[in-house]
Scaffold this active site. Structure first.
Site, PDB file in Angstrom:
ATOM      1  N   MET A  98      41.277  39.811  48.541  1.00 37.80           N
ATOM      2  CA  MET A  98      42.547  40.267  48.001  1.00 37.80           C
ATOM      3  C   MET A  98      42.715  39.572  46.666  1.00 37.80           C
ATOM      4  O   MET A  98      42.654  38.354  46.579  1.00 37.80           O
ATOM      5  CB  MET A  98      43.634  39.821  48.962  1.00 37.80           C
ATOM      6  CG  MET A  98      45.005  40.301  48.614  1.00 37.80           C
ATOM      7  SD  MET A  98      46.118  39.704  49.874  1.00 37.80           S
ATOM      8  CE  MET A  98      47.113  41.152  50.126  1.00 37.80           C
ATOM      9  N   CYS A  99      42.883  40.363  45.639  1.00 45.89           N
ATOM     10  CA  CYS A  99      42.929  39.741  44.320  1.00 45.89           C
ATOM     11  C   CYS A  99      43.874  40.525  43.434  1.00 45.89           C
ATOM     12  O   CYS A  99      43.477  41.506  42.827  1.00 45.89           O
ATOM     13  CB  CYS A  99      41.536  39.712  43.713  1.00 45.89           C
ATOM     14  SG  CYS A  99      41.506  38.949  42.102  1.00 45.89           S
ATOM     15  N   LEU A 100      45.095  40.131  43.414  1.00 42.99           N
ATOM     16  CA  LEU A 100      46.020  40.838  42.534  1.00 42.99           C
ATOM     17  C   LEU A 100      47.177  39.929  42.156  1.00 42.99           C
ATOM     18  O   LEU A 100      47.349  38.856  42.723  1.00 42.99           O
ATOM     19  CB  LEU A 100      46.541  42.114  43.205  1.00 42.99           C
ATOM     20  CG  LEU A 100      47.616  41.940  44.278  1.00 42.99           C
ATOM     21  CD1 LEU A 100      48.281  43.270  44.536  1.00 42.99           C
ATOM     22  CD2 LEU A 100      46.993  41.409  45.545  1.00 42.99           C
TER      23      LEU A 100
END
Lengths: 451, 152
Positions: free
Chosen positions: B88-90
């Protein structure tokens, strides 16, 4: 939408991800060693003519530079490092304490903006700790203090903590002085600007950030910041931008300590002028003085005291001139005659003192007492702390003797002033003369008995 | 490193005092840089009833680099990669957007918010994001299906 669009999008997303993750390989120390700035000129020797012209004149004005690693923090790090370095250069322990107190007082700003103390205190502590550590190294006042500062800044965690702390201060400053900065941000919300352009851990300093950092960190410390913009803009000179500190009276402080940066699009390095660099003072003159003062060797710090003890010589009105007199290294004038080879040296005692006197004359207005006290060499009873020199006791002292012994300090021995050095124009290899050794010891016994 | 260790312990203390509802943090004193987080799907979300295992990893450069969040339990979501990493990368978790003063507890809140409301414009899985936007029914069906299959 067909599946082909999805695939294309996924591919794009993948490429986007790759390019997002790509980091150019950055090498080199976070902050490098100081080196001659002619390296910059060499680097641009094959670049386009604008760069060539602009860099050609650089080394004559800015003698040295220091690289910073281009990891996206170089501007912040360059200012942080030069800030510490400038404090160190001032050499005043209290300044470090003053700066710590001043920075602590800025924590009100951080709290106003909504940073929580338990989150920024770690960064602040690292900053203060380095201030204290550097302050503690001030008395040493040698290269080791600068070297240990360099080591500290090459510690990634430490230097990031300091950068982060300065970023937070900058952000808080911008947000609490919105009126000064809003015009530069056009329509961008000032809070959003700070959140995206100042605070993130990976973001390079821009001009607005630099102005704010100068306001919050550099100027109140009494330092000036100078940035040289080396770019392709037309002209022969590198464009320079100044941030000058103002004194309490609102006027610019004359000759403030300078922090100098060299900006090349996307990257900052640190520059120095010759005058910024504290060069350890060379000591060879001690050797020359030791020559006729016999075993009484006035070394280093004690020098000023010794000079004031000479009858008729008072420090009053001369200020701190003594160390300058004794340390002043004039390779051409003084050492030469004293280091001359054996035959020319023999008849010399008087001429040596003459040399000394003539060297002192230009700097010291009251030259007559020196002249008198030294030029009357045959009077042994003088009073004062000086023991009689060997010239006074035994006029022919040097005649049969290899004179090289009293001068053999390692500095002199390895310099080209040593006649035994192959670069010396009067090159004369060293010879071992057992007889003279015998004579020397004999003489010294004679001397001590005569005292 | 000492500095990041101190910070992680501080963050852990704060998370313990104010754990977001439906979350449990398994903290291993031997290895404080890896947190295992057990999270219930938020009630108002599609993922209600599911139990998700996440891993929060602190890089050695923390807090100057963001912690890495990954779902150990498979989840059908536009912002979680549909592979064995479940990364998860935001938002604040992006390396270029990460700020050293960011708090871990806000990261946990961000994760919960995203389960309630996915962000298809900042997605890591464009296929799922498009389905979310264009064919919400299908998306919801699969998401609920995956909860039953993987997150019970």
């Amino acid at each position: 939408m067909g599946s082909s669009t999805y695939i294309a999008e996924e591919e794009l997303a993948h490429l986007q991800k790759l390019s997002g993750e790509y980091q150019p390989e950055v090498t080199g120390p976070l902050v490098g060693e100081r080196q001659s700035s002619s390296a910059i000129t060499t680097e641009y020797a094959n670049a386009d003519p604008v760069y060539r012209t602009k860099t050609a004149a650089l080394p004559s004005k800015y003698s040295h530079y220091r690289t910073c690693r281009g990891d996206g923090h170089c501007g912040w790090r360059a200012i942080a490092f030069t800030y510490y370095e400038a404090l160190l250069r001032l050499g005043d322990k209290n300044r470090f304490l003053e700066e710590e107190t001043r920075l602590r007082s800025l924590h009100n700003l951080l709290n106003t903006i909504g940073f929580q103390e338990h989150l920024y205190e770690d960064f602040a502590d690292e900053c203060f700790e380095l201030l204290r550590k550097t302050a503690a190294s001030v008395p040493a006042a040698d290269e080791s203090a600068a070297a240990s500062l360099l080591v500290s800044f090459n510690d990634e965690a430490l230097s990031m903590a300091i950068i982060t702390y300065f970023k937070l201060l900058t952000s808080a400053w911008i947000q609490t002085h919105a009126n000064d900065f809003q015009p530069f941000l056009l329509d961008q919300d000032i809070r959003e600007y700070c959140a995206t352009q100042i605070e993130p851990s990976i973001c390079e300093i821009d001009h607005v950030g630099m102005s704010a950092l100068a306001e919050v960190l550099v100027k109140p410390a009494g330092f000036a910041l100078e940035v040289l913009y080396l770019d392709r803009s037309p002209g022969e000179e590198i464009n320079t931008y100044h941030f000058d500190p103002l004194g309490h009276d609102g006027l610019p402080i004359p000759n403030p300590p300078m922090l100098r940066l060299l900006y090349r699009p996307g990257h900052y390095d640190i520059l120095y002028k010759m005058e910024d660099i504290h060069i350890p003072q060379a000591a060879p003159i001690h050797v020359a003085l030791a020559g006729y003062a016999d075993e009484f060797v006035p070394v280093g710090r004690g020098m000023s005291d010794v000079m004031t003890l000479i009858p008729g010589m008072y420090p009053t009105g001369l200020g701190q001139n003594w160390p300058a007199v004794s340390y002043d290294y004039q390779p051409t004038a003084i050492p030469q005659p004293q280091m001359a080879a054996v035959p020319t040296y023999a008849p010399v005692p008087v001429s040596t003192t003459q040399d000394y006197v003539s060297h002192v004359n230009p700097t010291i207005p009251v030259e007559s007492p020196i002249g008198m006290s030294i030029n009357s060499p045959m009077t042994i009873e003088r009073g004062g702390p000086f023991r009689p020199s060997m010239y006074e006791l035994e006029p022919g002292f040097h005649s049969g003797q290899s004179h090289s012994l009293p001068f053999q300090t390692s500095i002199f021995r390895n310099s080209h002033y040593n006649t035994a050095h192959f670069l010396n124009p009067d090159f004369q290899p060293e010879e071992w003369t057992p007889d003279s050794e015998y004579v020397t010891s004999n003489r010294s016994r004679n001397k001590s008995s005569s005292q | 490193m000492a500095a990041s260790r101190k910070r992680i312990l501080k963050e852990y203390g704060e998370c313990m005092n104010d754990t977001p509802s439906g979350m449990k943090i398994n903290f291993d004193e031997q290895n404080i840089t890896e947190w295992e987080i057990l999270m219930d799907g938020p009630d108002q979300s599609l993922y209600a009833g599911g139990h998700f295992k996440l891993r929060l990893t602190f890089p050695t450069e923390y807090p100057f680099k963001p912690p890495v969040v990954s779902f150990k339990t498979k989840i059908y979501h536009p912002n979680v990669s549909n592979d064995d990493k479940g990364s998860m990368c935001l938002g604040m978790l992006r390396p270029e957007a990460w700020k050293p003063p960011n708090k871990v507890i806000s990261v946990l809140h961000l994760i919960q918010t995203l389960l309630i409301e996915p962000n298809p414009d900042d997605s890591i899985e464009p296929t799922i994001a498009n389905e979310y936007k264009d064919n919400r029914k299908e998306f919801e069906k699969t998401a609920k299906d995956w909860v039953k299959r993987y997150a019970k």
